[in-house]
Design an enzyme around this catalytic site. Structure first.
Site, PDB file in Angstrom:
ATOM      1  N   ASN A   7       0.904  -1.116  -0.016  1.00  0.00           N
ATOM      2  CA  ASN A   7      -0.128   0.042   0.078  1.00  0.00           C
ATOM      3  C   ASN A   7       0.910   1.147   0.051  1.00  0.00           C
ATOM      4  O   ASN A   7       1.603   1.581   1.059  1.00  0.00           O
ATOM      5  CB  ASN A   7      -0.758   0.099   1.269  1.00  0.00           C
ATOM      6  CG  ASN A   7      -1.976   1.225   1.045  1.00  0.00           C
ATOM      7  OD1 ASN A   7      -1.765   2.097   0.731  1.00  0.00           O
ATOM      8  ND2 ASN A   7      -2.818   1.019   1.989  1.00  0.00           N
ATOM      9  N   ARG A  65      -2.408  -1.856  -3.682  1.00  0.00           N
ATOM     10  CA  ARG A  65      -3.358  -0.986  -3.614  1.00  0.00           C
ATOM     11  C   ARG A  65      -3.219   0.078  -4.661  1.00  0.00           C
ATOM     12  O   ARG A  65      -2.006   0.921  -4.698  1.00  0.00           O
ATOM     13  CB  ARG A  65      -3.477  -0.196  -2.412  1.00  0.00           C
ATOM     14  CG  ARG A  65      -4.407   0.703  -2.313  1.00  0.00           C
ATOM     15  CD  ARG A  65      -4.499   1.244  -0.841  1.00  0.00           C
ATOM     16  NE  ARG A  65      -5.662   2.447  -0.701  1.00  0.00           N
ATOM     17  CZ  ARG A  65      -5.476   3.349   0.036  1.00  0.00           C
ATOM     18  NH1 ARG A  65      -4.294   3.774   0.722  1.00  0.00           N
ATOM     19  NH2 ARG A  65      -6.482   4.371  -0.231  1.00  0.00           N
ATOM     20  N   HIS A 154     -11.808   5.019  -1.210  1.00  0.00           N
ATOM     21  CA  HIS A 154     -11.815   4.389   0.180  1.00  0.00           C
ATOM     22  C   HIS A 154     -12.540   3.202  -0.004  1.00  0.00           C
ATOM     23  O   HIS A 154     -13.153   2.627   0.756  1.00  0.00           O
ATOM     24  CB  HIS A 154     -12.603   5.335   1.234  1.00  0.00           C
ATOM     25  CG  HIS A 154     -11.587   6.098   2.126  1.00  0.00           C
ATOM     26  ND1 HIS A 154     -11.833   7.074   2.682  1.00  0.00           N
ATOM     27  CD2 HIS A 154     -10.069   6.004   2.090  1.00  0.00           C
ATOM     28  CE1 HIS A 154     -11.005   7.886   3.411  1.00  0.00           C
ATOM     29  NE2 HIS A 154      -9.875   7.275   3.054  1.00  0.00           N
ATOM     30  N   ARG A 215      -7.897  18.117   5.085  1.00  0.00           N
ATOM     31  CA  ARG A 215      -8.744  18.373   3.790  1.00  0.00           C
ATOM     32  C   ARG A 215      -9.957  18.890   3.971  1.00  0.00           C
ATOM     33  O   ARG A 215     -10.790  18.471   5.082  1.00  0.00           O
ATOM     34  CB  ARG A 215      -8.811  17.146   2.641  1.00  0.00           C
ATOM     35  CG  ARG A 215      -7.681  16.727   2.042  1.00  0.00           C
ATOM     36  CD  ARG A 215      -7.894  15.399   1.340  1.00  0.00           C
ATOM     37  NE  ARG A 215      -7.354  14.227   1.983  1.00  0.00           N
ATOM     38  CZ  ARG A 215      -7.321  13.245   1.831  1.00  0.00           C
ATOM     39  NH1 ARG A 215      -8.120  12.769   0.969  1.00  0.00           N
ATOM     40  NH2 ARG A 215      -6.647  12.047   2.545  1.00  0.00           N
ATOM     41  N   GLU A 363      -7.563  -2.701   5.373  1.00  0.00           N
ATOM     42  CA  GLU A 363      -7.523  -2.660   3.813  1.00  0.00           C
ATOM     43  C   GLU A 363      -6.635  -3.464   3.219  1.00  0.00           C
ATOM     44  O   GLU A 363      -6.635  -4.313   2.216  1.00  0.00           O
ATOM     45  CB  GLU A 363      -7.067  -1.287   3.434  1.00  0.00           C
ATOM     46  CG  GLU A 363      -7.832  -0.251   3.783  1.00  0.00           C
ATOM     47  CD  GLU A 363      -7.742   1.195   3.625  1.00  0.00           C
ATOM     48  OE1 GLU A 363      -6.905   1.635   4.440  1.00  0.00           O
ATOM     49  OE2 GLU A 363      -8.230   1.916   2.647  1.00  0.00           O
TER      50      GLU A 363
END
Ligand code: ADP
Length: 600
Positions: A7, A65, A154, A215, A363
Site C-alpha cells: 500500500n 493498492r 476508500h 482536507r 484494507e
C-alpha cells in the site's frame, strides 16, 4: 502459500504478508519517504527493505493498492501492460498516489516476475454507482471532455467494513441498507445498498465530502473562484490550502490529529471545539442524506482511526438521529474498544431500529483476499475482466429512416432537398430536419427523423416497442438487408407512399475501423456479446455483429429499447464478452457509452 500486500502512498509505504488462512505473518510501515535525490529514505529504499524482509516467503501473488482506477475497473485486475497503462492514464487525477503505486508495481515485478501481481483499486467498489450519483450538474460536454464525474475513493475500506459489519450483525449484506463511515485522516461516507455502493462522499478527487485531517471536504466552488480572482491564489496555492491547511488542522489551528484537538477542546479552546462540531455536523448531514437516498437505513458502521477510537465523536455524530430510528447506548459507545480484526462493538440499544456497529478496517487484508481471488481465478483459467482496452462508445439510435431520392421527393415535394442539421458520429452521416410519419394498422408514429445522405433503397428502422404500437411485425436485419422485410405506409408533408418492404428492427452492431478490429482481435462479421455494466442493471447483449470498414468510427449501435433495458447512460460502461469469439481469447473489453442525440 502467502500473499504480499503493498500500500504505497506519496510519503508512506505499508506492507503485509498473509498466509492462506489470512493470518498476518509480517507487516511494516515506512513513513516520511522523500523524493529521489532528496535527503532521507526514498520509496526505492523502502521497497528494497520490503524485498529483504519478504524474501523468505514463497509468494502466491502480490496485491497492490491502487487509488485511482477510474470508472474502468469494477474489479481488481491482474496487472498486464494494459492495466499499467490505465493506471498511468489516471495519474493526472491522482497525482499523489498513482505514480507511487505504478513505481512500486514495476519495482516488485522485477523481484517477483513469475507470480501474478494484482491491482486492487480504491475506486472499484464505487464504479457502479448510479449515474445520478456520479454526475455533477455542470455542462455535460465540459464534463465529458475533462472527465469530470464522481468516482469515490476508500472503496476497499468501505467494502470491507460493510462486509464485516453485516457478518458481525449476522444479517445478510444483500438485504441491508448500510451507511459506512470511514473516519481517519482521510474521511468518507458511503451508502451501501444491498451490498453495492450507491453513493459516496468523495467525488472526482478525494477532496470532496466530509471534513478530514487537513482536507476541507465540501466547499462552495464559488469560494475558489473568488480566491482565484483575488489574484493572491494560484492553482498550486489553492491545492495547498484545501488539501493541507484545511479540515481539522485548518479549523483548529492546532493539529490534524483529533486526539490533540479533543484535549485542547476539553481545556476550553474555542477553535478546537468548533473543529469538532463542524466535523460531526458534516458527518451527521451525510448520514441523513444517505438514509434519504436509500429510502431508509438498517445499519451504520464506523471505522478508521476516528471512527474506531473516538467515542465522543461518534456520540456527537449520532445525536439527534432518533427520527431515523437510531438509539445509542451511551455506555456501550463509551466502552467500545476495538483492537483487533475479530473485535467489534454494537453501540446501539437493542430497541434501536438501526444497528450501529464499530469495526476495525483492514484494507491490507481486503487487498490480500481480493488478490488471492483474482490470482486463483487466473490459475483456473476463468475469464478475468482485463478491462484496459480502449473504450467503445455506445450510441442509442432512436427510430429513423433512410430514403431514396424518389421517395423523398414524393413525401416532401419535387423541389425539396434534405436539410442537414447535425453530423452523426459515422463520417458523412447526418441527421436532417425532415421527419416522416409511419402509418401502421394499429397506430401512427410521427416525427421519424430522416438520416442523410439519401440512399439507393428505403429503410425504416424501428424498435420492438414501435412495432407493437404500429401493429406490424418487422424482422431483425442488418442495415441494408431490406429484401422481404415488412411493408409500411409512410407520409410526409407533400404525400403518402406505401412501401412493400423496408421496415426493419436494426440488428445491434459495432462499427470498427480496421485498426480497432486489430486492437480487439476481431474480424468483419464476427459476433460477440457485450456486457453492459456500470448503471444499476447489468445486461449482456448477445449476437452483436462486428462491422469493419475504413470509413467507420468505433461505436456500438443499439436501439432505444435495448438502451433503456440496460439503462445506458453517457458514461456508463460495458464489456465485450469474450467467450463468443475465439480470437478474443480471454480478453474482456470495456465499453463506454454515449447517447445518440437523434431524438432531440
Ligand atoms: P489514515 O487515514 O491516515 O489511515 P487513521 O485511520 O489512522 O488515518 O486515523 C487517524 C485519525 O484517527 C487521527 O485524527 C487520530 O487523531 C484519530 N485517532 C486515533 N486514535 C484516536 C483516539 N483514541 N481518539 C481520538 N482520535 C483518534
Amino acid at each position: 502459500m502467502t500473499v504480499l500486500v503493498i500500500n504505497c502512498g506519496s510519503s508512506s509505504l505499508k506492507y503485509a504478508v498473509f498466509d492462506d488462512k489470512e493470518k498476518l505473518l509480517v507487516s511494516g510501515k515506512h513513513e516520511r519517504l522523500v523524493m529521489d535525490g532528496e535527503e532521507g529514505k526514498s520509496h526505492v529504499d523502502a521497497l528494497q527493505q520490503v524485498v529483504e524482509h519478504c524474501r523468505e516467503f514463497k509468494l502466491s501473488c502480490v496485491g497492490h493498492r491502487v487509488v485511482h482506477g477510474g470508472a474502468t475497473f469494477t474489479q481488481p485486475q491482474l496487472i498486464d501492460n494494459d492495466v499499467l497503462q490505465a493506471i498511468e492514464a489516471y495519474i493526472p487525477a491522482a497525482p499523489m498516489h498513482n505514480p507511487y503505486s505504478l513505481a512500486a508495481i514495476r519495482e516488485l515485478q522485477t523481484h517477483w516476475p513469475s507470480v501474478p501481481h494484482i491491482a486492487v483499486f480504491d475506486t472499484s467498489f464505487h464504479a457502479r454507482m448510479p449515474r445520478r450519483a456520479t454526475t455533477y450538474a455542470i455542462d455535460q460536454d465540459v464534463a465529458r471532455k475533462y472527465g469530470i464525474r464522481r468516482y469515490g475513493f476508500h472503496g476497499i475500506s468501505h467494502q470491507y467494513a460493510a462486509g464485516i459489519a453485516a457478518e458481525f450483525l449476522q444479517r445478510p449484506l444483500d438485504e441491508l441498507r448500510l451507511i459506512t463511515m470511514h473516519l481517519g485522516n482521510g474521511a468518507s461516507a458511503a451508502a451501501v445498498e444491498f451490498g453495492c455502493s450507491t453513493e459516496t462522499s468523495m467525488g472526482n478527487t478525494p477532496l470532496e465530502g466530509l471534513v478530514m485531517g487537513s482536507r476541507s471536504g465540501d466547499v462552495d466552488a464559488g469560494v475558489l473562484l473568488n480566491l482565484l480572482r483575488s489574484g493572491e491564489y494560484s492553482a498550486e496555492s489553492l491545492d495547498q490550502l484545501l488539501n493541507k491547511q484545511s479540515g481539522l488542522a485548518g479549523l483548529s489551528g492546532i493539529s490534524n490529529d483529533l486526539r490533540e484537538i479533543e484535549t485542547a477542546a476539553t481545556a476550553g479552546n474555542d477553535r478546537a471545539r468548533l473543529a469538532i462540531n463542524v466535523f460531526a455536523h458534516r458527518a451527521r448531514k451525510y448520514i441523513g442524506a444517505y438514509a434519504a437516498a436509500m429510502g431508509g437505513v438498517d445499519a451504520i458502521a464506523f471505522t478508521g482511526g476516528i471512527g474506531e477510537n473516538s467515542a465522543s465523536m461518534r456520540a456527537r455524530i449520532l445525536q439527534r438521529l432518533e427520527f431515523l430510528g437510531v438509539m445509542i447506548d451511551e455506555d456501550r459507545n463509551h466502552d467500545a474498544q476495538i483492537k483487533s480484526d475479530d473485535e467489534y462493538a454494537v453501540i446501539s440499544t437493542p430497541r434501536s431500529r438501526v444497528d450501529v456497529v464499530v469495526v476495525k478496517t483492514n484494507e491490507e487484508l481486503m487487498i490480500a483476499r481480493e488478490s488471492t481471488r483474482i490470482a486463483g481465478a487466473q490459475d483456473r483459467g476463468d475469464v478475468i475482466a482485463s478491462a484496459a482496452k480502449p473504450p467503445i462508445p455506445i450510441a442509442v439510435s432512436a427510430r429513423h429512416c433512410h430514403l431514396t431520392e424518389a421517395t423523398f421527393k414524393q413525401l416532401f415535394g419535387n423541389d425539396a432537398t434534405p436539410t442537414p442539421v447535425k453530423d452523426l458520429s459515422q463520417p458523412g452521416q447526418y441527421a436532417c430536419a425532415e421527419k416522416i410519419t409511419l402509418l401502421g394498422p394499429k397506430n401512427r408514429i410521427e416525427g421519424v427523423r430522416l438520416l442523410g445522405p439519401l440512399r439507393s433503397v428505403d429503410q425504416i428502422e424501428i424498435s420492438r416497442s414501435d412495432e407493437f404500437r404500429l401493429g406490424v411485425d418487422a424482422p431483425v436485419r442488418n442495415s441494408g438487408q431490406v429484401k422481404d422485410s415488412a411493408p409500411i405506409t409512410i407520409e410526409g408533408p407533400a404525400g403518402k407512399l406505401h412501401l412493400s418492404e423496408g421496415l426493419i428492427c436494426a440488428r445491434r452492431h459495432i462499427h470498427m475501423h480496421p485498426d480497432d478490429a486489430a486492437v480487439y482481435g476481431v474480424n468483419d462479421r464476427d459476433e460477440v456479446s457485450v456486457k453492459v455494466s456500470g448503471g444499476e442493471r447489468d445486461l449482456i447483449f448477445g449476437d452483436v455483429l462486428i462491422r469493419v470498414k475504413d470509413s467507420y468510427k468505433l461505436e456500438m449501435h443499439i436501439d432505444t429499447d435495448e438502451g433503456n433495458a440496460a439503462e445506458i447512460g453517457r458514461d456508463s460502461s460495458g464489456t465485450v464478452n469474450a467467450q463468443d469469439v475465439d480470437e478474443l481469447d480471454e480478453d474482456v473489453y470495456r465499453v463506454a457509452r454515449e447517447n445518440a442525440e437523434l431524438e432531440k
